[in-house]
Design an enzyme around this catalytic site. Structure first.
Site, mmCIF file in Angstrom:
data_model
loop_
_atom_site.group_PDB
_atom_site.id
_atom_site.type_symbol
_atom_site.label_atom_id
_atom_site.label_comp_id
_atom_site.label_asym_id
_atom_site.label_seq_id
_atom_site.Cartn_x
_atom_site.Cartn_y
_atom_site.Cartn_z
ATOM 1 C CD GLU A 21 -5.646 7.449 -5.411
ATOM 2 O OE1 GLU A 21 -4.469 7.790 -5.128
ATOM 3 O OE2 GLU A 21 -6.556 8.284 -5.605
ATOM 4 N NE ARG B 138 4.779 1.042 6.712
ATOM 5 C CZ ARG B 138 5.176 1.017 7.970
ATOM 6 N NH1 ARG B 138 5.391 2.134 8.634
ATOM 7 N NH2 ARG B 138 5.365 -0.127 8.588
ATOM 8 C CG HIS C 172 14.713 -1.584 12.475
ATOM 9 N ND1 HIS C 172 15.737 -1.482 13.394
ATOM 10 C CD2 HIS C 172 14.316 -0.317 12.225
ATOM 11 C CE1 HIS C 172 15.962 -0.206 13.654
ATOM 12 N NE2 HIS C 172 15.104 0.518 12.959
#
Ligand code: GLN
Ligand code: ZN
Length: 782
Positions: free
Chosen positions: A24, A541, A720
């Protein structure tokens, strides 16, 4: 010493996952970043999540009002939370502070994620876990001042709901020990000066004292200060220096007038002896130690007034574990003469998923051996009940845990006779590939590559189309044959693109892989995958590590069909792409009933068979990725050589069956070679690609001086970031590599895989990369 106003509870956990059972928090945070919800709405969902978490922990048996529920929420990272609380925000983000100097949510997120030219804080691994924290930047000029009241507000929020929580804050020693010096701490010519952020301890402590006073005022009876730096032997500061800093820090904080009782928690390994004495002597009320890694510490002065929290429930693995053993260990801890004993987890539970009950597709027998966060809370509650009411009160639960353990030991698949037989017959020559120069000659004849060959690390951008196709295949909506056709088209597109760009060694792009470890786990016996077993990796992540529960074997070839299809489309060499044994272990939850080295060799043998099949199908270059080799390096120096021995050994076992003419590549995702350069050489790969662009090729000098003699591809393009490196910039890095390394050994490649990038920037960057390689070749005297 202040007496605790409130006794420490008999059982607690050092922290709970904060991402939410169904991620969530990720959804809310990302919705906020994308502008879909405002800050107030984000704060509201976070508050709801915290409330649900407290209610849930209370329902699992942790007391509402005895400080046994930790308040360990974080929007992004706990190290960043502490840095922001004390005002350690880099100068480049100063403009984002509120008018009164406070650091609000936007500044917090911007420092974590960067903005335009302003690079985000660096991210690195938290001790030897897969969690990444944001590295604080602290220099002589950093002004420490209480800059956020978020910790206190959460305590008050809980209080309003009837909870007396124990706020969890990264402690001052660990905060400084993990920080890097700011640019201002470097001299004008850019050379590293020896500025050590720990030198700022005395300036930082008054701000921590103020923070503690705020927590007390908000209603906290206890505070948990996390000091895992005190267990590490792998930080720039030596254990003795860290212990001295802890002695100083807790003398000062302990003497603070208005504060909650202090629990110093030092998980992740055994406390250094010096730190153990320092904490024993400090005027604090409790110490939490990790008793799952390393034994019960010795008797030390000062324990008689303190509570010892014995971390016997492993916070980092997902096994139900040995509760009887945990009970025994607690009895040994009780013999040290502390005022009181409590049971805890060895670390925060942030490293494990929420609840085994959410895994309805797992084999029930396997599920009965597992403990995720909620089951670990249950174990703590059981042992705490034993501490209060005596062992007979929990004898039934201890017996059940032991029965589950015994069942696991004897279950089919946990031990596979064929796998074990093969492993037992291994000989030293199974780990040897033979003379390097002879291999180079055979490969030159086979591959006919130009000087400074160009290649990529394996993955191409994982587009929305690819993810959607995989998901719809996973749901059973896209039939197998159609999904396969989709992937073949994708591979064909990627091959044509690489030929057009002019790369020399091609890849198939890894479109079929969700994740470089899970993909192999799904195709090997001995692994199980979860549906909801998400674990925070960094920020918003999360990953879903697979469970390696039994002996590993390969029922059928895994990558061969994709690689051979890709090779059939081109005359250039197609690189087969595998994930190495160490990385497969590092990014999975691994069985704890045998040495890691044995498990690694089983994985290695499966990969060895895959390599043989790839060779048999005409693949002449094979890359075995080991980005995790360094992160698994143990925190204790004494444990490092045995680790390097088995980890390097397993890579060699995986690759040593390859013919001399087969070129074996490996890829490592980092450029800190300090402790592992010899190990990297010992992998004995023909070509090694590494990260180098972010440090502008600094690592090239280290490689050159180490005498590393095999093929090497220092990354010339930082994947990146979406930035497109110019030809000049790449040329500069290449010139440096060519100047310092043997010309015939240098490869030209990006830093890492391209899967997180978009196509536009990828194509432009790769074209520049090829152009730079061509220029560099032309500049070589004939
Ligand atoms: N072959 C993998 C890729 O290109 C390597 C990724 C990694 O090193 N993390 O994505
Ligand atoms: Zn990488």
């Amino acid at each position: 010493m202040t007496d605790p106003r409130h006794p420490f509870p008999k059982g607690t956990i050092l922290g709970y996952p904060r991402i939410g059972r169904r991620r969530e928090l990720k959804r809310a945070v990302e919705a906020h970043w994308s502008g879909a919800i405002d800050a107030a709405a984000l704060e509201q969902s976070a508050a709801e999540l915290r409330r649900a978490t407290r209610e849930h922990l209370a329902a699992l048996g942790l007391g509402r009002d005895d400080s046994s529920i930790p308040e360990s929420f974080s929007f992004y990272d706990q190290v960043h939370d502490a840095a922001v609380a004390v005002g350690a925000l880099p100068e480049r983000f100063a403009g984002l502070r509120d008018a009164d100097g406070r650091i609000g949510l936007e500044a917090y997120f911007t420092a974590a994620r960067g903005a335009g030219e302003d690079a985000p804080l660096e991210m690195t691994k938290w001790f030897d876990t897969n969690y990444h924290y944001l590295v604080p930047e602290i220099g002589p000029e950093t002004v420490f001042a209480l800059s956020s009241d978020r910790f206190a507000r959460q305590v008050a929020e809980a209080k309003a709901d009837g909870f007396t929580v124990r706020p969890v804050v990264v402690g001052p020693v660990t905060l400084l020990a993990l920080a890097k010096a700011t640019d201002a701490a470097h001299s004008a010519d850019g050379r590293e000066e020896a500025f050590d952020p720990l030198e700022r301890l005395d300036d930082l402590l008054p701000v921590y004292a103020e923070l503690l006073a705020g927590l007390r005022a908000a209603g906290a009876e206890w505070v948990q200060l996390d000091e895992p730096a005190l267990v590490s032997e792998s930080l720039p500061a030596a254990p003795k220096r860290l212990a001295d800093a802890a002695a100083r820090a807790y003398a000062v904080l302990g003497a603070a007038a208005e504060r909650p009782a202090i629990l110093v928690a030092a998980g992740y390994a055994q406390l250094s002896e010096q730190a153990w004495s320092a904490l024993g002597a400090a005027p604090i009320e409790a110490i939490a130690v990790d008793l799952t890694r390393g034994g019960v510490p010795g008797v030390v002065d000062g324990l008689s007034g303190k509570t010892l929290v014995g971390g016997v429930v492993d916070g980092r693995n997902i096994w139900r574990g040995d509760l009887e053993g945990g009970w025994e260990t607690l009895s040994q801890l009780a013999a040290l003469g502390a005022a009181d004993i409590a049971v805890g987890t060895s670390t925060s539970l942030q490293h494990v998923p929420h609840d085994v009950a959410d895994e309805t597709a797992l084999d029930p027998r396997l599920a009965s051996w597992l403990a995720f966060a909620d089951q670990k809370v249950g174990q703590v509650v059981t042992l705490a009940t034993g501490l209060v009411r005596g062992r007979p009160a929990i004898a039934g639960a201890l017996g059940e845990a032991s029965a589950a353990l015994a069942d696991r030991r004897s279950a089919p698949g946990v031990r596979d006779g064929a796998v074990r037989g093969r492993a037992s017959r291994l000989e030293s020559r199974d780990f040897e590939r033979g003379d390097y120069d002879a291999r180079v000659a055979a490969q030159e004849a086979e591959l006919d590559l130009p000087l400074l060959p160009t290649t990529t690390i394996g993955s191409f951008p994982q587009t929305g189309d690819i993810r959607r196709a995989r998901a719809s295949h996973g749901r059973g909506e896209l039939a197998g044959t159609e999904y396969e056709r989709f992937l073949r088209d994708e591979i064909a597109r990627v091959v044509t693109l690489q030929e057009d760009i002019g790369l020399d060694v091609l890849v198939h792009g890894e479109a079929e892989r969700n994740d470089m470890v899970q993909y192999f786990a799904e195709h090997l016996d001995g692994f199980a995958v979860t549906e909801n077993g998400w674990v925070q990796s960094y920020g918003s992540r999360a990953t879903r590590p697979s469970i390696l529960w039994g002996d590993v074997s390969r029922p059928a070839p895994i990558t061969v069909a994709w690689s051979t299809f890709a090779q059939s489309l081109t005359d250039k060499p197609m690189k087969g792409m595998l994930t190495g044994p160490v990385t497969i272990l590092a990014w999975s939850f691994v069985r704890d009933d045998q040495p890691l080295g044995e498990t690694a060799n089983q994985v290695a043998l499966a990969l060895r068979d895959e390599i043989a099949d790839l060779e048999g199908a005409g693949i002449r270059v094979i890359q075995v990725d080991e980005p995790a080799l360094r992160e698994l390096l143990p925190l204790k120096r004494a444990d490092q050589p045995p680790y390097l021995e088995w980890s390097v050994g397993s890579f060699r076992l995986a690759t040593a069956g390859a013919a001399a003419s087969t070129q074996v590549h490996t890829h490592l995702c980092y450029s800190e070679f300090d402790a592992v350069i010899d190990a990297i050489a010992a992998l004995d790969a023909d070509v090694t690609s590494i990260e180098a662009a972010r440090s502008r090729g600094e690592v090239i000098g280290d490689i050159a001086s180490s005498g590393f003699a095999a093929g090497i591809g220092p990354g010339v393009y930082d994947i990146h970031s979406p930035r497109i490196p110019s030809v000049d910039e790449i040329t500069e890095l290449l010139d440096r590599a060519v100047a310092e390394l043997p010309l015939r050994r240098v490869w030209v490649n990006p830093d890492c895989g391209l899967k997180t990038r978009g196509y536009d920037e990828t194509v432009a960057s790769l074209r520049n990369l090829v152009a730079a390689a061509q220029t560099a070749r032309a500049a070589v005297p004939a």
